[in-house]
Motif scaffolding. Structure first.
Motif, PDB file in Angstrom:
ATOM      1  N   HIS A  12       0.838  -1.206   0.000  1.00  0.00           N
ATOM      2  CA  HIS A  12       0.000   0.000   0.000  1.00  0.00           C
ATOM      3  C   HIS A  12       0.876   1.261   0.000  1.00  0.00           C
ATOM      4  N   LEU A  13       1.961   1.261   0.769  1.00  0.00           N
ATOM      5  CA  LEU A  13       2.866   2.407   0.794  1.00  0.00           C
ATOM      6  C   LEU A  13       3.546   2.605  -0.563  1.00  0.00           C
ATOM      7  N   SER A  45      11.766  -4.309  -0.413  1.00  0.00           N
ATOM      8  CA  SER A  45      12.712  -3.285   0.031  1.00  0.00           C
ATOM      9  C   SER A  45      12.038  -2.333   1.012  1.00  0.00           C
ATOM     10  N   CYS A  46      10.797  -1.985   0.728  1.00  0.00           N
ATOM     11  CA  CYS A  46      10.034  -1.092   1.594  1.00  0.00           C
ATOM     12  C   CYS A  46       9.850  -1.695   2.986  1.00  0.00           C
ATOM     13  N   THR A  47       9.720  -3.012   3.077  1.00  0.00           N
ATOM     14  CA  THR A  47       9.528  -3.642   4.391  1.00  0.00           C
ATOM     15  C   THR A  47      10.734  -3.446   5.292  1.00  0.00           C
ATOM     16  N   ALA A  48      11.900  -3.131   4.710  1.00  0.00           N
ATOM     17  CA  ALA A  48      13.109  -2.910   5.507  1.00  0.00           C
ATOM     18  C   ALA A  48      13.298  -1.433   5.877  1.00  0.00           C
ATOM     19  N   CYS A  49      12.356  -0.591   5.480  1.00  0.00           N
ATOM     20  CA  CYS A  49      12.432   0.843   5.776  1.00  0.00           C
ATOM     21  C   CYS A  49      12.315   1.093   7.285  1.00  0.00           C
ATOM     22  N   THR A  50      13.083   2.047   7.765  1.00  0.00           N
ATOM     23  CA  THR A  50      13.023   2.407   9.180  1.00  0.00           C
ATOM     24  C   THR A  50      12.011   3.519   9.448  1.00  0.00           C
ATOM     25  N   ASN A  51      11.365   4.051   8.395  1.00  0.00           N
ATOM     26  CA  ASN A  51      10.432   5.169   8.551  1.00  0.00           C
ATOM     27  C   ASN A  51       9.034   4.906   7.978  1.00  0.00           C
ATOM     28  N   PRO A  52       8.470   3.712   8.081  1.00  0.00           N
ATOM     29  CA  PRO A  52       7.166   3.498   7.451  1.00  0.00           C
ATOM     30  C   PRO A  52       6.057   4.365   8.045  1.00  0.00           C
ATOM     31  N   GLY A  53       6.122   4.664   9.321  1.00  0.00           N
ATOM     32  CA  GLY A  53       5.110   5.537   9.929  1.00  0.00           C
ATOM     33  C   GLY A  53       5.201   6.948   9.399  1.00  0.00           C
ATOM     34  N   HIS A  54       6.417   7.455   9.270  1.00  0.00           N
ATOM     35  CA  HIS A  54       6.612   8.792   8.711  1.00  0.00           C
ATOM     36  C   HIS A  54       6.161   8.811   7.262  1.00  0.00           C
ATOM     37  N   CYS A  55       6.493   7.757   6.533  1.00  0.00           N
ATOM     38  CA  CYS A  55       6.099   7.666   5.131  1.00  0.00           C
ATOM     39  C   CYS A  55       4.573   7.707   5.001  1.00  0.00           C
ATOM     40  N   ALA A  56       3.883   6.936   5.811  1.00  0.00           N
ATOM     41  CA  ALA A  56       2.424   6.916   5.775  1.00  0.00           C
ATOM     42  C   ALA A  56       1.861   8.307   6.056  1.00  0.00           C
ATOM     43  N   GLY A  57       2.433   9.004   7.031  1.00  0.00           N
ATOM     44  CA  GLY A  57       1.996  10.367   7.333  1.00  0.00           C
ATOM     45  C   GLY A  57       2.289  11.316   6.195  1.00  0.00           C
ATOM     46  N   TRP A  58       3.463  11.187   5.595  1.00  0.00           N
ATOM     47  CA  TRP A  58       3.848  12.035   4.455  1.00  0.00           C
ATOM     48  C   TRP A  58       2.870  11.818   3.306  1.00  0.00           C
ATOM     49  N   LEU A  59       2.516  10.560   3.045  1.00  0.00           N
ATOM     50  CA  LEU A  59       1.581  10.265   1.968  1.00  0.00           C
ATOM     51  C   LEU A  59       0.190  10.834   2.252  1.00  0.00           C
ATOM     52  N   GLU A  60      -0.229  10.826   3.508  1.00  0.00           N
ATOM     53  CA  GLU A  60      -1.536  11.396   3.856  1.00  0.00           C
ATOM     54  C   GLU A  60      -1.567  12.902   3.625  1.00  0.00           C
ATOM     55  N   GLU A  61      -0.444  13.574   3.888  1.00  0.00           N
ATOM     56  CA  GLU A  61      -0.373  15.031   3.761  1.00  0.00           C
ATOM     57  C   GLU A  61      -0.041  15.501   2.350  1.00  0.00           C
ATOM     58  N   THR A  62       0.562  14.632   1.549  1.00  0.00           N
ATOM     59  CA  THR A  62       1.075  15.023   0.244  1.00  0.00           C
ATOM     60  C   THR A  62       0.234  14.382  -0.848  1.00  0.00           C
ATOM     61  N   ARG A  63      -0.404  15.201  -1.646  1.00  0.00           N
ATOM     62  CA  ARG A  63      -1.241  14.678  -2.724  1.00  0.00           C
ATOM     63  C   ARG A  63      -0.454  14.533  -4.027  1.00  0.00           C
ATOM     64  N   LYS A  64       0.558  15.378  -4.207  1.00  0.00           N
ATOM     65  CA  LYS A  64       1.366  15.329  -5.419  1.00  0.00           C
ATOM     66  C   LYS A  64       2.782  15.759  -5.055  1.00  0.00           C
ATOM     67  N   ALA A  65       3.752  15.016  -5.573  1.00  0.00           N
ATOM     68  CA  ALA A  65       5.146  15.351  -5.303  1.00  0.00           C
ATOM     69  C   ALA A  65       5.979  15.074  -6.550  1.00  0.00           C
ATOM     70  N   GLU A  66       7.122  15.707  -6.605  1.00  0.00           N
ATOM     71  CA  GLU A  66       8.034  15.515  -7.730  1.00  0.00           C
ATOM     72  C   GLU A  66       9.127  14.509  -7.409  1.00  0.00           C
ATOM     73  N   ARG A  67       9.273  14.189  -6.114  1.00  0.00           N
ATOM     74  CA  ARG A  67      10.295  13.214  -5.716  1.00  0.00           C
ATOM     75  C   ARG A  67       9.903  12.584  -4.390  1.00  0.00           C
TER      76      ARG A  67
END
Length: 83
Positions: A12-13, A45-67
């Motif tokens: 999902h991430l 590879s994503c399962t080894a990420c140390t920031n999945p919670g931050h990533c989920a929050g970033w995705l909730e706040e960010t609708r469009k990004a360039e990187r």
């Protein structure tokens, strides 16, 4: 080995990150721009990420990004696929 729930969460991430970057992973796979093995590897590879919670929050706040965020383990793949 990650659990089934972890894999689903990280899939999902990965899909959310792709969408935020304007990438349709299914279309990219159908067009031959990315293989299903590469998508599977991205999820693992994503399962080894140390920031999945931050990533989920970033995705909730960010609708469009360039990187991706700097810590994204799939940054190279996503950079290659950005339209």
């Amino acid at each position: 080995m990650p659990s089934r729930d972890q894999i689903k969460h990280h899939a999902h991430l990965v899909d959310g990150m792709a969408t935020t970057l304007g990438i349709d992973l299914q279309e990219a796979a159908l067009n031959g721009d990315v293989s299903m093995d590469e998508v599977s590897e991205a999820v693992l590879s994503c399962t080894a990420c140390t920031n999945p919670g931050h990533c989920a929050g970033w995705l909730e706040e960010t609708r469009k990004a360039e990187r991706t965020p700097e810590y994204c383990r799939n940054q190279d793949l996503f950079t290659r696929l950005i339209p």
